[in-house]
Write a protein that holds these residues in place. Structure first.
Motif, PDB file in Angstrom:
ATOM      1  N   LEU A   5     -31.148   3.655  -3.365  1.00  0.00           N
ATOM      2  CA  LEU A   5     -31.892   2.969  -2.311  1.00  0.00           C
ATOM      3  C   LEU A   5     -32.126   1.495  -2.617  1.00  0.00           C
ATOM      4  CD1 LEU A   5     -33.200   3.737   0.394  1.00  0.00           C
ATOM      5  CD2 LEU A   5     -35.362   3.918  -0.837  1.00  0.00           C
ATOM      6  N   GLY A   6     -32.328   1.162  -3.862  1.00  0.00           N
ATOM      7  CA  GLY A   6     -32.634  -0.221  -4.237  1.00  0.00           C
ATOM      8  C   GLY A   6     -31.572  -1.214  -3.806  1.00  0.00           C
ATOM      9  N   TRP A   7     -30.335  -0.978  -4.234  1.00  0.00           N
ATOM     10  CA  TRP A   7     -29.270  -1.932  -3.881  1.00  0.00           C
ATOM     11  C   TRP A   7     -29.048  -1.957  -2.379  1.00  0.00           C
ATOM     12  CZ3 TRP A   7     -25.193  -0.070  -1.197  1.00  0.00           C
ATOM     13  CH2 TRP A   7     -24.816   1.265  -1.363  1.00  0.00           C
ATOM     14  N   TYR A   8     -29.195  -0.791  -1.732  1.00  0.00           N
ATOM     15  CA  TYR A   8     -28.975  -0.710  -0.285  1.00  0.00           C
ATOM     16  C   TYR A   8     -30.011  -1.546   0.470  1.00  0.00           C
ATOM     17  CZ  TYR A   8     -28.581   1.343   4.374  1.00  0.00           C
ATOM     18  OH  TYR A   8     -28.441   1.515   5.721  1.00  0.00           O
ATOM     19  N   LEU A   9     -31.283  -1.382   0.133  1.00  0.00           N
ATOM     20  CA  LEU A   9     -32.326  -2.133   0.835  1.00  0.00           C
ATOM     21  C   LEU A   9     -32.274  -3.625   0.509  1.00  0.00           C
ATOM     22  CD1 LEU A   9     -35.275   0.388   0.669  1.00  0.00           C
ATOM     23  CD2 LEU A   9     -33.833  -0.187   2.628  1.00  0.00           C
ATOM     24  N   PHE A  10     -31.886  -3.971  -0.712  1.00  0.00           N
ATOM     25  CA  PHE A  10     -31.703  -5.381  -1.054  1.00  0.00           C
ATOM     26  C   PHE A  10     -30.623  -5.997  -0.174  1.00  0.00           C
ATOM     27  CE2 PHE A  10     -29.653  -8.807  -3.368  1.00  0.00           C
ATOM     28  CZ  PHE A  10     -30.741  -9.584  -3.750  1.00  0.00           C
ATOM     29  N   ALA A  11     -29.499  -5.299  -0.044  1.00  0.00           N
ATOM     30  CA  ALA A  11     -28.398  -5.803   0.786  1.00  0.00           C
ATOM     31  C   ALA A  11     -28.798  -5.878   2.256  1.00  0.00           C
ATOM     32  CB  ALA A  11     -27.161  -4.918   0.617  1.00  0.00           C
TER      33      ALA A  11
END
Length: 183
Positions: free
Chosen positions: A126-132
């Motif tokens: 979820l982290g990289w997805y929400l950052f992007a």
């Protein structure tokens, strides 16, 4: 060392702990939101017309306006990163609820373990997805207010969101344990 840890003892059945990379992505998303909005305020806001556009149609043409206001501009620019942080919060609430559940029988324990496996995979990616996603929304807002927008911006944005989501689904599905691993 894995990104997530599932407790295996009876004291903490199915509990999921977030890794430092999960918290790193949360902090990065927050920093991106703050820095991105600040950059937009400094570089773009002075050139925003009065009345200020607050909505664009599918062709990228402004069709909703409000009197120019720094607060309104910050609210619009920060909306994407804010909602991404809300999703982080929702996942933490789900994790807390999952920690509080103490099933008594084997079937309930198995159900909790499956939910925990899904939550662990969700937290892992979820982290990289929400950052992007935050970066995409900030880029769309920047183009909309900077006068460099085109009718293709929304389409490019939606294709990027679809592609990111497809990658998320593929990698998350790959990381879910199969039926044999659940036994």
């Amino acid at each position: 060392m894995t990104d997530q840890h599932l407790w295996s003892d009876d004291e903490h059945p199915g509990e999921v702990r977030a890794s430092s990379s999960y918290w790193g992505w949360l902090i990065a998303t927050l920093a991106l939101g703050v820095i991105g909005v600040w950059v937009l305020v400094v570089r773009v806001y002075p050139g925003v017309p009065d009345p200020m556009p607050v909505h664009w149609n599918g062709a990228g043409v402004a069709d909703g306006f409000t009197p120019k206001s720094l607060g309104e501009f910050i609210a619009i620019a920060g909306l994407g990163p804010f909602f991404c942080l809300v999703v982080f919060g929702i996942i933490e609430v789900v994790a807390a609820v999952n920690r509080g559940a103490r099933p008594g029988d084997g079937a309930a324990l198995e159900g909790q373990r499956r939910r925990s496996e899904g939550l662990a995979v969700t937290r892992k990616h979820l982290g990289w997805y929400l950052f992007a996603m935050s970066a995409l929304v900030l880029a769309l807002v920047a183009r909309g207010y900077s006068g460099t927008s085109s009718r293709w911006d929304l389409l490019v944005f939606l294709v990027a969101v679809f592609a990111l989501t497809a990658v998320l689904v593929v990698v998350a599905t790959r990381d879910l344990p199969g039926p044999a691993a659940r036994r």
